[in-house]
Design a protein around this motif. Structure first.
Motif, PDB file in Angstrom:
ATOM      1  N   ASN A  40       1.129  -1.174  -0.039  1.00 15.16           N
ATOM      2  CA  ASN A  40       0.049   0.155   0.014  1.00 15.16           C
ATOM      3  C   ASN A  40       1.012   1.251   0.091  1.00 15.16           C
ATOM      4  O   ASN A  40       0.542   2.221  -0.466  1.00 15.16           O
ATOM      5  CB  ASN A  40      -0.816   0.059   1.361  1.00 15.16           C
ATOM      6  CG  ASN A  40      -2.041  -0.856   0.874  1.00 15.16           C
ATOM      7  OD1 ASN A  40      -2.531  -0.845  -0.138  1.00 15.16           O
ATOM      8  ND2 ASN A  40      -2.195  -1.652   1.936  1.00 15.16           N
ATOM      9  N   LEU A  41       1.950   1.282   0.444  1.00 15.89           N
ATOM     10  CA  LEU A  41       2.910   2.486   0.512  1.00 15.89           C
ATOM     11  C   LEU A  41       3.583   2.601  -0.760  1.00 15.89           C
ATOM     12  O   LEU A  41       4.139   3.758  -1.147  1.00 15.89           O
ATOM     13  CB  LEU A  41       3.777   2.480   1.780  1.00 15.89           C
ATOM     14  CG  LEU A  41       3.240   2.705   2.927  1.00 15.89           C
ATOM     15  CD1 LEU A  41       4.262   2.387   4.266  1.00 15.89           C
ATOM     16  CD2 LEU A  41       2.379   4.057   3.247  1.00 15.89           C
ATOM     17  N   TRP A  42       4.161   1.395  -1.501  1.00 14.48           N
ATOM     18  CA  TRP A  42       4.967   1.820  -2.504  1.00 14.48           C
ATOM     19  C   TRP A  42       4.375   1.234  -3.774  1.00 14.48           C
ATOM     20  O   TRP A  42       4.677   1.812  -4.860  1.00 14.48           O
ATOM     21  CB  TRP A  42       6.315   0.996  -2.119  1.00 14.48           C
ATOM     22  CG  TRP A  42       7.188   1.806  -1.522  1.00 14.48           C
ATOM     23  CD1 TRP A  42       7.847   2.942  -1.694  1.00 14.48           C
ATOM     24  CD2 TRP A  42       7.495   1.326   0.023  1.00 14.48           C
ATOM     25  NE1 TRP A  42       8.534   3.145  -0.562  1.00 14.48           N
ATOM     26  CE2 TRP A  42       8.197   2.207   0.409  1.00 14.48           C
ATOM     27  CE3 TRP A  42       6.951   0.317   0.907  1.00 14.48           C
ATOM     28  CZ2 TRP A  42       8.550   2.308   1.712  1.00 14.48           C
ATOM     29  CZ3 TRP A  42       7.327   0.439   2.070  1.00 14.48           C
ATOM     30  CH2 TRP A  42       8.314   1.345   2.523  1.00 14.48           C
ATOM     31  N   PHE A  43       3.592   0.191  -3.905  1.00  7.74           N
ATOM     32  CA  PHE A  43       3.117  -0.280  -5.284  1.00  7.74           C
ATOM     33  C   PHE A  43       1.707  -0.162  -5.345  1.00  7.74           C
ATOM     34  O   PHE A  43       1.346   0.078  -6.734  1.00  7.74           O
ATOM     35  CB  PHE A  43       3.478  -1.773  -5.152  1.00  7.74           C
ATOM     36  CG  PHE A  43       4.819  -2.116  -5.055  1.00  7.74           C
ATOM     37  CD1 PHE A  43       5.788  -1.781  -6.089  1.00  7.74           C
ATOM     38  CD2 PHE A  43       5.260  -2.813  -3.909  1.00  7.74           C
ATOM     39  CE1 PHE A  43       7.064  -2.080  -5.862  1.00  7.74           C
ATOM     40  CE2 PHE A  43       6.657  -3.111  -3.622  1.00  7.74           C
ATOM     41  CZ  PHE A  43       7.435  -2.990  -4.909  1.00  7.74           C
ATOM     42  N   ALA A  44       0.848   0.312  -4.623  1.00  8.89           N
ATOM     43  CA  ALA A  44      -0.599   0.206  -4.843  1.00  8.89           C
ATOM     44  C   ALA A  44      -1.136   1.504  -5.568  1.00  8.89           C
ATOM     45  O   ALA A  44      -0.511   2.591  -5.128  1.00  8.89           O
ATOM     46  CB  ALA A  44      -1.688  -0.126  -3.645  1.00  8.89           C
ATOM     47  N   ASP A  45      -2.126   1.366  -6.515  1.00  5.74           N
ATOM     48  CA  ASP A  45      -2.650   2.798  -7.165  1.00  5.74           C
ATOM     49  C   ASP A  45      -3.780   2.781  -6.237  1.00  5.74           C
ATOM     50  O   ASP A  45      -4.890   2.146  -6.455  1.00  5.74           O
ATOM     51  CB  ASP A  45      -2.829   2.343  -8.627  1.00  5.74           C
ATOM     52  CG  ASP A  45      -3.349   3.487  -9.496  1.00  5.74           C
ATOM     53  OD1 ASP A  45      -3.046   4.656  -8.798  1.00  5.74           O
ATOM     54  OD2 ASP A  45      -4.011   3.508 -10.431  1.00  5.74           O
ATOM     55  N   LEU A  46      -3.813   3.800  -5.564  1.00  2.07           N
ATOM     56  CA  LEU A  46      -4.766   4.024  -4.672  1.00  2.07           C
ATOM     57  C   LEU A  46      -5.840   5.047  -5.261  1.00  2.07           C
ATOM     58  O   LEU A  46      -6.706   5.457  -4.435  1.00  2.07           O
ATOM     59  CB  LEU A  46      -4.380   4.623  -3.319  1.00  2.07           C
ATOM     60  CG  LEU A  46      -3.494   3.616  -2.505  1.00  2.07           C
ATOM     61  CD1 LEU A  46      -2.824   4.408  -1.255  1.00  2.07           C
ATOM     62  CD2 LEU A  46      -4.255   2.383  -2.404  1.00  2.07           C
ATOM     63  N   PRO A  51      -2.840   7.201   1.593  1.00  2.00           N
ATOM     64  CA  PRO A  51      -2.215   5.811   1.954  1.00  2.00           C
ATOM     65  C   PRO A  51      -2.749   5.401   3.726  1.00  2.00           C
ATOM     66  O   PRO A  51      -2.967   4.255   3.996  1.00  2.00           O
ATOM     67  CB  PRO A  51      -1.122   5.766   1.990  1.00  2.00           C
ATOM     68  CG  PRO A  51      -0.681   6.901   0.834  1.00  2.00           C
ATOM     69  CD  PRO A  51      -1.926   7.859   1.140  1.00  2.00           C
ATOM     70  N   TRP A  52      -2.599   6.329   4.155  1.00  5.14           N
ATOM     71  CA  TRP A  52      -2.803   5.944   5.715  1.00  5.14           C
ATOM     72  C   TRP A  52      -4.313   5.563   6.103  1.00  5.14           C
ATOM     73  O   TRP A  52      -4.424   4.715   6.937  1.00  5.14           O
ATOM     74  CB  TRP A  52      -2.348   7.016   6.835  1.00  5.14           C
ATOM     75  CG  TRP A  52      -3.148   8.540   6.536  1.00  5.14           C
ATOM     76  CD1 TRP A  52      -3.033   9.565   5.657  1.00  5.14           C
ATOM     77  CD2 TRP A  52      -4.433   8.793   7.294  1.00  5.14           C
ATOM     78  NE1 TRP A  52      -3.907  10.472   5.649  1.00  5.14           N
ATOM     79  CE2 TRP A  52      -4.681  10.132   6.867  1.00  5.14           C
ATOM     80  CE3 TRP A  52      -5.083   8.090   8.310  1.00  5.14           C
ATOM     81  CZ2 TRP A  52      -5.879  10.755   7.291  1.00  5.14           C
ATOM     82  CZ3 TRP A  52      -6.275   8.881   8.802  1.00  5.14           C
ATOM     83  CH2 TRP A  52      -6.585   9.970   8.127  1.00  5.14           C
ATOM     84  N   VAL A  53      -5.316   6.237   5.061  1.00  6.88           N
ATOM     85  CA  VAL A  53      -6.638   5.812   5.443  1.00  6.88           C
ATOM     86  C   VAL A  53      -6.568   4.188   5.342  1.00  6.88           C
ATOM     87  O   VAL A  53      -7.331   3.435   5.845  1.00  6.88           O
ATOM     88  CB  VAL A  53      -7.422   6.377   4.781  1.00  6.88           C
ATOM     89  CG1 VAL A  53      -8.997   6.108   4.857  1.00  6.88           C
ATOM     90  CG2 VAL A  53      -7.385   7.889   5.313  1.00  6.88           C
ATOM     91  N   VAL A  54      -6.190   4.011   4.010  1.00  6.59           N
ATOM     92  CA  VAL A  54      -6.274   2.658   3.382  1.00  6.59           C
ATOM     93  C   VAL A  54      -5.661   1.818   4.418  1.00  6.59           C
ATOM     94  O   VAL A  54      -5.993   0.752   4.680  1.00  6.59           O
ATOM     95  CB  VAL A  54      -5.687   2.510   2.056  1.00  6.59           C
ATOM     96  CG1 VAL A  54      -5.648   1.094   1.593  1.00  6.59           C
ATOM     97  CG2 VAL A  54      -6.623   3.396   0.911  1.00  6.59           C
ATOM     98  N   LEU A  55      -4.447   1.943   4.731  1.00  6.34           N
ATOM     99  CA  LEU A  55      -3.624   1.076   5.741  1.00  6.34           C
ATOM    100  C   LEU A  55      -4.433   1.050   7.150  1.00  6.34           C
ATOM    101  O   LEU A  55      -4.560  -0.075   7.609  1.00  6.34           O
ATOM    102  CB  LEU A  55      -2.314   1.662   5.917  1.00  6.34           C
ATOM    103  CG  LEU A  55      -1.197   1.398   5.093  1.00  6.34           C
ATOM    104  CD1 LEU A  55       0.163   2.123   5.146  1.00  6.34           C
ATOM    105  CD2 LEU A  55      -0.869  -0.039   5.041  1.00  6.34           C
ATOM    106  N   SER A  56      -4.863   2.182   7.719  1.00 11.91           N
ATOM    107  CA  SER A  56      -5.571   1.890   8.915  1.00 11.91           C
ATOM    108  C   SER A  56      -6.789   0.865   8.581  1.00 11.91           C
ATOM    109  O   SER A  56      -6.981   0.171   9.554  1.00 11.91           O
ATOM    110  CB  SER A  56      -5.898   3.168   9.212  1.00 11.91           C
ATOM    111  OG  SER A  56      -7.010   3.825   8.474  1.00 11.91           O
TER     112      SER A  56
END
Length: 135
Positions: A40-46, A51-56
């Motif tokens: 999620n930090l380096w490869f995902a196309d969000l 990114p912190w919302v998706v990760l949380s």
């Protein structure tokens, strides 16, 4: 006709299997956390999402179980077997997308291994506790 209960395994049989399944559970648990973090930090196309919302959202279920997993709680491992199914489903769905096929294959593999190891640890830990209690 009453069934006779199956005898519990001996402690010298249970202890090494319990230790191995716990170590493998911890390894796969950390591997899944790292996979989600790195992807999620380096490869995902969000698509513009933070990114912190998706990760949380993705890490919250695992982080809620982390204290119990780190302490070796059998019930936390049992709950992990339920929660890890979400990551298995996510991995299978991602594997169908050519852009995320590697991530999907890794997530699916790690989640299956984590499920199996946590399930075995839960079973053997409860058998160990029953054996210590005198059954």
């Amino acid at each position: 006709m009453a069934k006779t209960p199956k005898a519990l395994p001996e402690l010298d049989w249970l202890i090494p299997r319990m230790k191995l399944s716990r170590a493998l559970s911890l390894f796969n648990f950390v591997a899944l956390l790292l996979l989600l973090l790195v992807w999620n930090l380096w490869f995902a196309d969000l698509h513009g999402a933070r990114p912190w919302v998706v990760l949380s959202i993705q890490l919250l279920p695992l982080l809620l179980l982390a204290p119990g997993i780190l302490l070796g709680n059998a019930r936390a491992h049992a709950w992990l077997c339920f929660v890890v199914n979400l990551y298995f489903i996510q991995g299978v769905l991602a594997a169908f997308d050519p852009a995320r096929a590697l991530y999907g294959a890794l997530a699916t593999t790690i989640s299956v291994l984590l499920f199996c190891c946590a399930l075995l640890y839960t079973r053997w830990r409860f058998q160990y506790q029953r054996k210590l209690a005198g059954e």
